[in-house]
Write a protein that holds these residues in place. Sequence first.
Motif, PDB file in Angstrom:
ATOM      1  N   ASP A 274     -10.765  45.349 -13.733  1.00 21.23           N
ATOM      2  CA  ASP A 274     -11.076  44.242 -14.652  1.00 21.23           C
ATOM      3  C   ASP A 274     -10.516  42.930 -14.126  1.00 21.23           C
ATOM      4  O   ASP A 274     -11.156  41.877 -14.222  1.00 21.23           O
ATOM      5  CB  ASP A 274     -10.506  44.553 -16.032  1.00 21.23           C
ATOM      6  N   GLU A 275      -9.316  42.967 -13.495  1.00 22.11           N
ATOM      7  CA  GLU A 275      -8.734  41.751 -12.944  1.00 22.11           C
ATOM      8  C   GLU A 275      -9.555  41.215 -11.781  1.00 22.11           C
ATOM      9  O   GLU A 275      -9.806  40.019 -11.676  1.00 22.11           O
ATOM     10  CB  GLU A 275      -7.303  42.061 -12.485  1.00 22.11           C
ATOM     11  N   TRP A 276     -10.006  42.138 -10.877  1.00 20.16           N
ATOM     12  CA  TRP A 276     -10.859  41.709  -9.786  1.00 20.16           C
ATOM     13  C   TRP A 276     -12.182  41.130 -10.309  1.00 20.16           C
ATOM     14  O   TRP A 276     -12.683  40.137  -9.791  1.00 20.16           O
ATOM     15  CB  TRP A 276     -11.128  42.903  -8.848  1.00 20.16           C
ATOM     16  N   LEU A 277     -12.738  41.728 -11.328  1.00 25.28           N
ATOM     17  CA  LEU A 277     -13.992  41.198 -11.886  1.00 25.28           C
ATOM     18  C   LEU A 277     -13.799  39.802 -12.473  1.00 25.28           C
ATOM     19  O   LEU A 277     -14.675  38.937 -12.362  1.00 25.28           O
ATOM     20  CB  LEU A 277     -14.512  42.145 -12.988  1.00 25.28           C
ATOM     21  N   GLY A 278     -12.660  39.536 -13.098  1.00 25.15           N
ATOM     22  CA  GLY A 278     -12.398  38.199 -13.628  1.00 25.15           C
ATOM     23  C   GLY A 278     -12.332  37.156 -12.537  1.00 25.15           C
ATOM     24  O   GLY A 278     -12.853  36.045 -12.670  1.00 25.15           O
ATOM     25  N   ILE A 279     -11.663  37.532 -11.425  1.00 25.29           N
ATOM     26  CA  ILE A 279     -11.556  36.586 -10.298  1.00 25.29           C
ATOM     27  C   ILE A 279     -12.934  36.273  -9.735  1.00 25.29           C
ATOM     28  O   ILE A 279     -13.291  35.098  -9.494  1.00 25.29           O
ATOM     29  CB  ILE A 279     -10.617  37.172  -9.225  1.00 25.29           C
ATOM     30  N   PHE A 280     -13.723  37.317  -9.494  1.00 25.78           N
ATOM     31  CA  PHE A 280     -15.066  37.085  -8.953  1.00 25.78           C
ATOM     32  C   PHE A 280     -15.943  36.290  -9.933  1.00 25.78           C
ATOM     33  O   PHE A 280     -16.778  35.478  -9.521  1.00 25.78           O
ATOM     34  CB  PHE A 280     -15.730  38.432  -8.626  1.00 25.78           C
ATOM     35  N   ASN A 281     -15.767  36.498 -11.199  1.00 23.42           N
ATOM     36  CA  ASN A 281     -16.576  35.782 -12.213  1.00 23.42           C
ATOM     37  C   ASN A 281     -16.285  34.284 -12.173  1.00 23.42           C
ATOM     38  O   ASN A 281     -17.191  33.452 -12.262  1.00 23.42           O
ATOM     39  CB  ASN A 281     -16.275  36.362 -13.596  1.00 23.42           C
ATOM     40  N   VAL A 282     -15.001  33.906 -12.024  1.00 25.32           N
ATOM     41  CA  VAL A 282     -14.648  32.482 -11.942  1.00 25.32           C
ATOM     42  C   VAL A 282     -15.258  31.845 -10.708  1.00 25.32           C
ATOM     43  O   VAL A 282     -15.811  30.740 -10.738  1.00 25.32           O
ATOM     44  CB  VAL A 282     -13.115  32.332 -11.956  1.00 25.32           C
ATOM     45  N   LYS A 283     -15.130  32.564  -9.563  1.00 27.75           N
ATOM     46  CA  LYS A 283     -15.716  32.016  -8.338  1.00 27.75           C
ATOM     47  C   LYS A 283     -17.223  31.852  -8.455  1.00 27.75           C
ATOM     48  O   LYS A 283     -17.802  30.838  -8.011  1.00 27.75           O
ATOM     49  CB  LYS A 283     -15.366  32.931  -7.167  1.00 27.75           C
ATOM     50  N   LEU A 284     -17.865  32.857  -9.053  1.00 27.78           N
ATOM     51  CA  LEU A 284     -19.324  32.745  -9.213  1.00 27.78           C
ATOM     52  C   LEU A 284     -19.704  31.598 -10.157  1.00 27.78           C
ATOM     53  O   LEU A 284     -20.712  30.917  -9.924  1.00 27.78           O
ATOM     54  CB  LEU A 284     -19.877  34.071  -9.750  1.00 27.78           C
ATOM     55  N   ARG A 285     -18.931  31.378 -11.184  1.00 29.03           N
ATOM     56  CA  ARG A 285     -19.249  30.284 -12.105  1.00 29.03           C
ATOM     57  C   ARG A 285     -19.138  28.938 -11.416  1.00 29.03           C
ATOM     58  O   ARG A 285     -19.977  28.052 -11.584  1.00 29.03           O
ATOM     59  CB  ARG A 285     -18.307  30.339 -13.313  1.00 29.03           C
ATOM     60  N   HIS A 286     -18.078  28.739 -10.629  1.00 36.42           N
ATOM     61  CA  HIS A 286     -17.925  27.486  -9.881  1.00 36.42           C
ATOM     62  C   HIS A 286     -19.064  27.291  -8.893  1.00 36.42           C
ATOM     63  O   HIS A 286     -19.592  26.171  -8.726  1.00 36.42           O
ATOM     64  CB  HIS A 286     -16.587  27.481  -9.144  1.00 36.42           C
ATOM     65  N   MET A 287     -19.438  28.384  -8.228  1.00 34.53           N
ATOM     66  CA  MET A 287     -20.539  28.285  -7.272  1.00 34.53           C
ATOM     67  C   MET A 287     -21.839  27.922  -7.994  1.00 34.53           C
ATOM     68  O   MET A 287     -22.638  27.112  -7.499  1.00 34.53           O
ATOM     69  CB  MET A 287     -20.672  29.619  -6.526  1.00 34.53           C
ATOM     70  N   ARG A 288     -22.058  28.498  -9.151  1.00 32.24           N
ATOM     71  CA  ARG A 288     -23.279  28.207  -9.911  1.00 32.24           C
ATOM     72  C   ARG A 288     -23.329  26.750 -10.325  1.00 32.24           C
ATOM     73  O   ARG A 288     -24.372  26.087 -10.273  1.00 32.24           O
ATOM     74  CB  ARG A 288     -23.350  29.116 -11.140  1.00 32.24           C
ATOM     75  N   GLU A 289     -22.198  26.178 -10.753  1.00 30.75           N
ATOM     76  CA  GLU A 289     -22.157  24.767 -11.141  1.00 30.75           C
ATOM     77  C   GLU A 289     -22.448  23.857  -9.961  1.00 30.75           C
ATOM     78  O   GLU A 289     -23.151  22.848 -10.081  1.00 30.75           O
ATOM     79  CB  GLU A 289     -20.790  24.448 -11.744  1.00 30.75           C
ATOM     80  N   ASP A 290     -21.875  24.215  -8.790  1.00 28.86           N
ATOM     81  CA  ASP A 290     -22.143  23.409  -7.593  1.00 28.86           C
ATOM     82  C   ASP A 290     -23.615  23.435  -7.230  1.00 28.86           C
ATOM     83  O   ASP A 290     -24.221  22.405  -6.872  1.00 28.86           O
ATOM     84  CB  ASP A 290     -21.294  23.918  -6.426  1.00 28.86           C
ATOM     85  N   ILE A 291     -24.212  24.621  -7.317  1.00 30.46           N
ATOM     86  CA  ILE A 291     -25.640  24.735  -6.987  1.00 30.46           C
ATOM     87  C   ILE A 291     -26.474  23.900  -7.955  1.00 30.46           C
ATOM     88  O   ILE A 291     -27.415  23.191  -7.560  1.00 30.46           O
ATOM     89  CB  ILE A 291     -26.062  26.212  -7.000  1.00 30.46           C
TER      90      ILE A 291
END
Length: 897
Positions: A274-291
């Motif tokens: 669950d902790e690893w999934l939270g980290i990846f989720n934050v990174k994906l959200r930032h990437m989505r905003e940049d895109i």
Amino acid sequence: MARSSADDMELKRSCEAGILSKEKDRETVVMSMRVAKGRGVWGKAGKLASRHMAKPRVLAVTTKKKGQRTKAFVRVLKYSNGGVLEPAKVYKMKHLSKVEVVPNDPSGCTFLLGFDNLRSQSVSPPQWTMRNKDDRNRFLMCILNMCKEIYGAIPKVVGMDVVEMAMWAKDNTTVKVTQVSTKDGPIESLVGEADSQVAIQKDLVLQTEDEDTEALLDTYIMAIGEAEAFSERMKRELVALESANVYALMETETVVEEVLEGLEIASICVEDFDEWLGIFNVKLRHMREDIQSIEWRNNKLELQSDSNVALIDELDKMLVLLQIPPEYEASLTGGSFDEGNMVKNIEACEWLTSAIKNLEASNLDPIYVKLRAFENDTSFINGGYHEISKGYKRRVREKRAEFVLLKCTFVRRASEFLRNYFPSLIDFMLNDKGNFSQRGQLQRPDHADMRYKCRTYARLLQFIKNLDKSCLMPLRKSYCHSLNLLIRREAREFSSELRAGSKASKSSTPLFEGPASANQSISITDTTADAYCKMITVFIPLLVDESSFFAHFMCFDVAALAPSDESDNNNPVAVSEPPGSSAKPINSSAESGVLNQCLQELLDGIQEDFYAIVDWAFRLDPLSCIAMHGITDRYLSGQKAEVAGYVHVLLDDLETRISILFSRFVDDACYQIEKYERNVRQIGVVPYIPRFSQLAARMEQYINGSRDLVDQAYTKIVTIMFVTLEKIAQVEPKYVDIVLLENYAAFQHSLYDLANVVPTLAKYYHQASEAYEQACSRHINLVIYIHFEKLFQFARKIEELMYNMSPEEIPFQVGMSKVDFRKMLKSSLSGLDKTINAMYRKLQKNITAEELLPSLWDKCKKEFLDKYATFLKLISKIYPSETVISVNEMKDTLASL
């Protein structure tokens, strides 16, 4: 126990009849029940309280076949005024979601039916109250069974036990004996009444469940004698079962520990995951905003680039439209204003006006108007939109300045041309003597050619007004000044020729000065009035037409006038009715003031020629003022339009001047009457009475329209005549009545014919008649009393005594005895023939008008006979025995003389 309404077949048939009368498809009534309808209100405590009076209703459960399907309904029927059942409400049973027995009713006979398709769930559903609990159970069981059979499910039941209901149904089912045919022959079968309609037990408790329950009960009941023993047995078995369960749990402890350890390891893994999934989720959200940011900027740049290209194309097209065509520029800057070039000039004006109008903010396309709104947007500034907008506005300002300069140049050239053109056109007409009246030939002014030439520049003036309205005033003044010279010249020549060509001599209008002549000739001439009529007929329509043409030619906002009669243009001396004028009001009072000021400059000075005609006509014949006044009044009433304002003022001034001149003539006549010699005894009829009849006859011949002027003159002159006559008569008091009766008789005789047609003269005719009768009566009484003084004095004395005493006492008064009466009678009536002849000679002596003597003598005889008859009535009361000449004898005596 009372019979249930469910068994009432008559009620069931009434329900079927009520439903059938309202529905097209026939429905079968399964059960009908009389109920009481109530309405519950939810209070603050959450309890349902009944606040409405119960209403009698009938609830009917009905079914309807539709193909292979069966539909069930719950219908509510109410009683009409005639006691007949009629449908009030219908509910579909498939929407029945709840059956609730109201807990507030201790009897348990009140229940609610809840449907899930009702629109307003905030209104409490109606409450239905049965007569007893059996009726309630019977009705509800019928509904539950039908829901189970038709729809395969029963609604939620609140407030009562289903098992209890099943037990009630079982206990209250009546058994019917039916014949069942088998292969061995018919046998009797016991079937419950409820089973014959619906299977209640089958619906509420399954048959297998019932058998299992009975078997279980039979197992536990076997070998049990008492309830206490059975209870002890059950406790022992319960303790044994619990002990067995605890032992089994203790045997599986190791297994449970292994399972718990595995669960703990799995929990740790899950937390790490669950902790690893939270980290990846934050990174994906930032990437989505940049895109998304990159895509938005890219799309905006592409849109801005496309918009800039399209905007530049549109602005280039618009600027191309603002390019001045070479042919229009040549016409606007240096073209000629000759008639042949006016078409090109007008086209150039139209283009220039349209171009200037299109550059105004109110006429621009909304897309171009909103350019300034985007200048402060940084995104557009970065994309170059600001530069495009700024350049476009600069080009537009340059074009607007260029158009304004072109407009000023053209308006200045056109105004200068027209200011020179109008005087030149008028000078050409002034130099042509054929346009004016000459000796022996009247020339009606004809401005048709001039107006035709002016109309060539009418549209040019309209464009000048649209481009620069301030340039119109100098052009209007130039046109008014030039045309004023022409109109005044035409009026002066026309007026002079009218006066020179009219062979009129001074009229011998009868006045009241000097001795009267019976053979005085009256020269009746209307030459002067005809001259004035010609002047009015020719120039008033001309002035109105010129005013109307000027108002429209010089771009005043007025409506068109009715055109003048064309026949007047061909006949210079034709007499026509004044032209009717009808125009709409001018839009603004300011423009109306400007128009009136211009019209005054256009027509100012022409009134002098009209005044000259009026003065000339008055000098030759003062009575011509009557005809001139009538003509002026008719034309004055015909000018109603705003453009004819100055013409109206001119006619009003003429009417005032004519009235003043005629009033001067009337005042002179009155002065001549008043200064008549009063100190010399007047004999006969005064001279001004017959002369007035001649004057009145002449005045009536001049009337042409309104009579007010003449009637006012009659009133003033006749009043002075009567007042002066009374003063003349008082010079010799002895002959007052003779003078009055002779003159009043002469007044009536001379005006008899006119008084029949002139109301004003008729009034004074009757006034003279009354004065004549009064004068005759006074003079006749005087003559009678002179010759029969003693007779009528004795009669007057008798009348005075009769006020204080009876007729029998009068003969005993001093001087009133019969002897005195006989002496008076002898002295008065002796020589009656001589006395009557003397009375006739007295009347004849002072009368100069012999034609009045016969009527005057007849009045005298009639008056004497009336007085004598009154005398005889008095004598008959006082001296009844005395013999006196009778009235008939006296009448015969008068007739014989």
